[in-house]
Design a protein around this motif. Structure first.
Motif, PDB file in Angstrom:
ATOM      1  N   LEU A  29     -37.468  -4.124 -25.374  1.00 49.47           N
ATOM      2  CA  LEU A  29     -37.115  -3.102 -26.357  1.00 49.47           C
ATOM      3  C   LEU A  29     -38.367  -2.544 -27.036  1.00 49.47           C
ATOM      4  N   LEU A  30     -39.351  -3.412 -27.291  1.00 45.18           N
ATOM      5  CA  LEU A  30     -40.619  -2.961 -27.862  1.00 45.18           C
ATOM      6  C   LEU A  30     -41.298  -1.965 -26.928  1.00 45.18           C
ATOM      7  N   ASN A  31     -41.248  -2.243 -25.635  1.00 40.75           N
ATOM      8  CA  ASN A  31     -41.823  -1.316 -24.649  1.00 40.75           C
ATOM      9  C   ASN A  31     -41.201   0.070 -24.766  1.00 40.75           C
ATOM     10  N   ARG A  32     -39.883   0.092 -24.885  1.00 42.75           N
ATOM     11  CA  ARG A  32     -39.170   1.353 -24.979  1.00 42.75           C
ATOM     12  C   ARG A  32     -39.544   2.101 -26.256  1.00 42.75           C
ATOM     13  N   ASN A  33     -39.643   1.365 -27.371  1.00 37.52           N
ATOM     14  CA  ASN A  33     -39.991   1.995 -28.642  1.00 37.52           C
ATOM     15  C   ASN A  33     -41.384   2.620 -28.598  1.00 37.52           C
ATOM     16  N   VAL A  34     -42.325   1.897 -27.987  1.00 36.96           N
ATOM     17  CA  VAL A  34     -43.690   2.419 -27.886  1.00 36.96           C
ATOM     18  C   VAL A  34     -43.728   3.642 -26.985  1.00 36.96           C
ATOM     19  N   SER A  35     -42.951   3.644 -25.919  1.00 37.16           N
ATOM     20  CA  SER A  35     -42.899   4.809 -25.025  1.00 37.16           C
ATOM     21  C   SER A  35     -42.402   6.039 -25.787  1.00 37.16           C
ATOM     22  N   ILE A  36     -41.368   5.858 -26.601  1.00 39.31           N
ATOM     23  CA  ILE A  36     -40.845   6.970 -27.409  1.00 39.31           C
ATOM     24  C   ILE A  36     -41.907   7.437 -28.406  1.00 39.31           C
ATOM     25  N   PHE A  37     -42.594   6.476 -29.020  1.00 40.79           N
ATOM     26  CA  PHE A  37     -43.643   6.801 -30.000  1.00 40.79           C
ATOM     27  C   PHE A  37     -44.761   7.604 -29.344  1.00 40.79           C
ATOM     28  N   LEU A  38     -45.198   7.186 -28.147  1.00 41.89           N
ATOM     29  CA  LEU A  38     -46.259   7.896 -27.436  1.00 41.89           C
ATOM     30  C   LEU A  38     -45.818   9.312 -27.078  1.00 41.89           C
ATOM     31  N   ALA A  39     -44.558   9.458 -26.654  1.00 37.98           N
ATOM     32  CA  ALA A  39     -44.039  10.779 -26.310  1.00 37.98           C
ATOM     33  C   ALA A  39     -44.050  11.705 -27.528  1.00 37.98           C
ATOM     34  N   LEU A  40     -43.659  11.179 -28.684  1.00 39.93           N
ATOM     35  CA  LEU A  40     -43.670  11.985 -29.914  1.00 39.93           C
ATOM     36  C   LEU A  40     -45.088  12.395 -30.291  1.00 39.93           C
ATOM     37  N   ILE A  41     -46.021  11.445 -30.201  1.00 40.49           N
ATOM     38  CA  ILE A  41     -47.412  11.748 -30.542  1.00 40.49           C
ATOM     39  C   ILE A  41     -47.971  12.826 -29.620  1.00 40.49           C
ATOM     40  N   MET A  42     -47.721  12.679 -28.304  1.00 37.79           N
ATOM     41  CA  MET A  42     -48.215  13.668 -27.349  1.00 37.79           C
ATOM     42  C   MET A  42     -47.555  15.033 -27.588  1.00 37.79           C
ATOM     43  N   GLY A  43     -46.265  15.018 -27.966  1.00 39.61           N
ATOM     44  CA  GLY A  43     -45.578  16.266 -28.249  1.00 39.61           C
ATOM     45  C   GLY A  43     -46.177  16.997 -29.430  1.00 39.61           C
ATOM     46  N   VAL A  44     -46.443  16.272 -30.503  1.00 41.46           N
ATOM     47  CA  VAL A  44     -47.059  16.875 -31.696  1.00 41.46           C
ATOM     48  C   VAL A  44     -48.453  17.400 -31.364  1.00 41.46           C
ATOM     49  N   SER A  45     -49.228  16.597 -30.622  1.00 42.41           N
ATOM     50  CA  SER A  45     -50.587  17.014 -30.253  1.00 42.41           C
ATOM     51  C   SER A  45     -50.551  18.283 -29.402  1.00 42.41           C
ATOM     52  N   SER A  46     -49.601  18.360 -28.475  1.00 37.97           N
ATOM     53  CA  SER A  46     -49.486  19.534 -27.609  1.00 37.97           C
ATOM     54  C   SER A  46     -49.149  20.780 -28.424  1.00 37.97           C
ATOM     55  N   PHE A  47     -48.231  20.612 -29.369  1.00 40.90           N
ATOM     56  CA  PHE A  47     -47.858  21.737 -30.237  1.00 40.90           C
ATOM     57  C   PHE A  47     -49.066  22.228 -31.035  1.00 40.90           C
ATOM     58  N   VAL A  48     -49.868  21.280 -31.534  1.00 40.25           N
ATOM     59  CA  VAL A  48     -51.051  21.647 -32.329  1.00 40.25           C
ATOM     60  C   VAL A  48     -52.073  22.373 -31.461  1.00 40.25           C
ATOM     61  N   ILE A  49     -52.238  21.905 -30.219  1.00 38.30           N
ATOM     62  CA  ILE A  49     -53.195  22.551 -29.312  1.00 38.30           C
ATOM     63  C   ILE A  49     -52.776  23.986 -29.040  1.00 38.30           C
ATOM     64  N   ILE A  50     -51.484  24.202 -28.736  1.00 35.88           N
ATOM     65  CA  ILE A  50     -50.985  25.555 -28.475  1.00 35.88           C
ATOM     66  C   ILE A  50     -51.202  26.443 -29.698  1.00 35.88           C
ATOM     67  N   ALA A  51     -50.860  25.917 -30.881  1.00 36.25           N
ATOM     68  CA  ALA A  51     -51.015  26.698 -32.115  1.00 36.25           C
ATOM     69  C   ALA A  51     -52.481  27.027 -32.376  1.00 36.25           C
ATOM     70  N   THR A  52     -53.359  26.061 -32.116  1.00 35.21           N
ATOM     71  CA  THR A  52     -54.795  26.280 -32.354  1.00 35.21           C
ATOM     72  C   THR A  52     -55.344  27.371 -31.450  1.00 35.21           C
TER      73      THR A  52
END
Length: 378
Positions: free
Chosen positions: A239-262
């Protein structure tokens, strides 16, 4: 750049802490119970096993499996542990000279492991800190072991060491003693054991190794994997593995949005410059390359600094254990750290590829900028 830096700082740190938790908890479990446990087939599900003698050819066949690291004979016997003031029911795990002491040694917090006797059984035992606290015992104290059988028997033993795993299922129930003591009390022969514990060299190959062991063991034996024996703990780790995978996906999503906006902001701010460059004959491809390199520079600096700071902080924790934890709730006294280099590399490579694709989206706006409108834009 700051968002990318924070994203990789949190991502890499999370991976190291998660792998540290998984490794630490697994090793604590493996120090007490091997990856694979063979016993004689018995419909009785009590802790006390039926005795058997492992045939030499069977043992040699199991040891010949390439992924087998270590094999040891054990036995379990319920008993009552009585000090001068308290009494508690425990399971005596009997081990012999083939026991992997080095794997267990890290759990001992006081005293030493039992010393085996050539002529008779050892009268030393190792108990957990929880049991020692409940019975007010310390290293060197004597106490009685009562065995409920027909006829009832008792033995006087000495505490040679105190261990701590942080796992209540183990610390509140198990003590370790000489397997020969269990043999004497149960009337077994010197070669009989209650179970055969098998360690594999690679935990990821546990299922395939268990399948090979199954085909080599005797017909009247049964096999149990450590992942089945402690199913709740391993489900929690998954379950910890799954939670970290979701966390990484969210972080990458936010970073991608910031890159596009920049990049879009950069294009909007430089619209007059783009128009002027096109007026002088610069192609869309050449102008896009300028913004792509600027975007890559921001991404690479953010990734590099994020990785460097995350790995540096993790290294400090790995060598010093400066950040403590409540052992009652987290099974360990400090934040555990491991470095899953393959996972770290995959996260970096995957993120870089994703960011490369993402950079192309805002840069396409450059092809729509006409020199006349761009120069008037100011």
């Amino acid at each position: 750049m700051v968002i990318i830096f924070l994203g990789f700082l949190l991502s890499i740190t999370s991976l190291c802490i998660l792998d540290g938790f998984k490794t630490s908890i697994r090793e604590k479990i493996f120090s007490f119970g091997a990856h694979i446990h063979l016993t004689k087939y018995d419909i009785d599900k009590s802790y006390e096993e039926s005795p058997f003698i492992i045939q030499p050819n069977t043992l040699d066949s199991i040891k010949a499996i390439p992924t087998i690291e270590h094999v040891q004979g054990v036995s379990h016997k319920p008993c009552l542990l009585k000090s001068s003031t308290e009494i508690q029911g425990v399971i005596l795990k009997g081990v012999g000279r083939d026991f992997d002491i080095n794997r267990f040694k890290g759990n001992i917090i006081d005293g030493s492991f039992i010393k085996f006797n050539d002529s008779t059984y050892s009268k030393q035992i190792v108990i957990s800190d929880k049991i020692a606290s409940k019975l007010t015992l310390k290293t060197g104290d004597s106490l009685l072991l009562y065995f409920v059988q027909n006829p009832p028997r008792y033995r006087k033993v000495v505490v040679s060491g105190i261990y701590q795993t942080g796992l209540e299922e183990l610390d509140e129930l198990f003590i370790i003693g000489d397997i020969q003591l269990n043999r004497v009390l149960s009337g077994w022969s010197p070669k009989q054991i209650g179970g055969l514990e098998i360690y594999v060299s690679d935990f990821n190959q546990l299922d395939s190794t268990a399948s090979e062991v199954y085909h080599q063991m005797d017909y009247d034996m049964q096999i149990q994997l450590i992942t089945d024996k402690y199913l709740q703990i391993f489900d929690w780790l998954n379950l910890l593995n799954r939670n970290v995978s979701i966390f990484l996906a969210l972080i990458m999503g936010v970073s991608s949005f910031v890159i596009i906006a920049t990049i879009i902001v950069m294009v909007m701010e430089r619209t007059p410059m783009i128009g002027l460059l096109k007026a002088f004959g610069t192609t869309n491809k050449e102008v896009s390359r300028i913004f792509l390199w600027n975007g890559f520079r921001i991404i690479l600096i953010g990734m590099a600094t994020g990785n460097a700071v995350a790995l540096g902080l993790c290294a400090i924790q790995y060598y010093t254990g400066i950040i403590p934890l409540d052992a009652e709730n987290y099974f360990m006294s400090s934040v555990p750290i491991e470095f899953p280099w393959l996972a770290i590399a995959l996260v970096n490579i995957g993120a870089l590829l994703a960011f490369t694709v993402i950079l192309g989206a805002p840069v396409r706006f450059i092809s729509r900028v006409t020199p006349v409108k761009a120069i008037k834009f100011n």
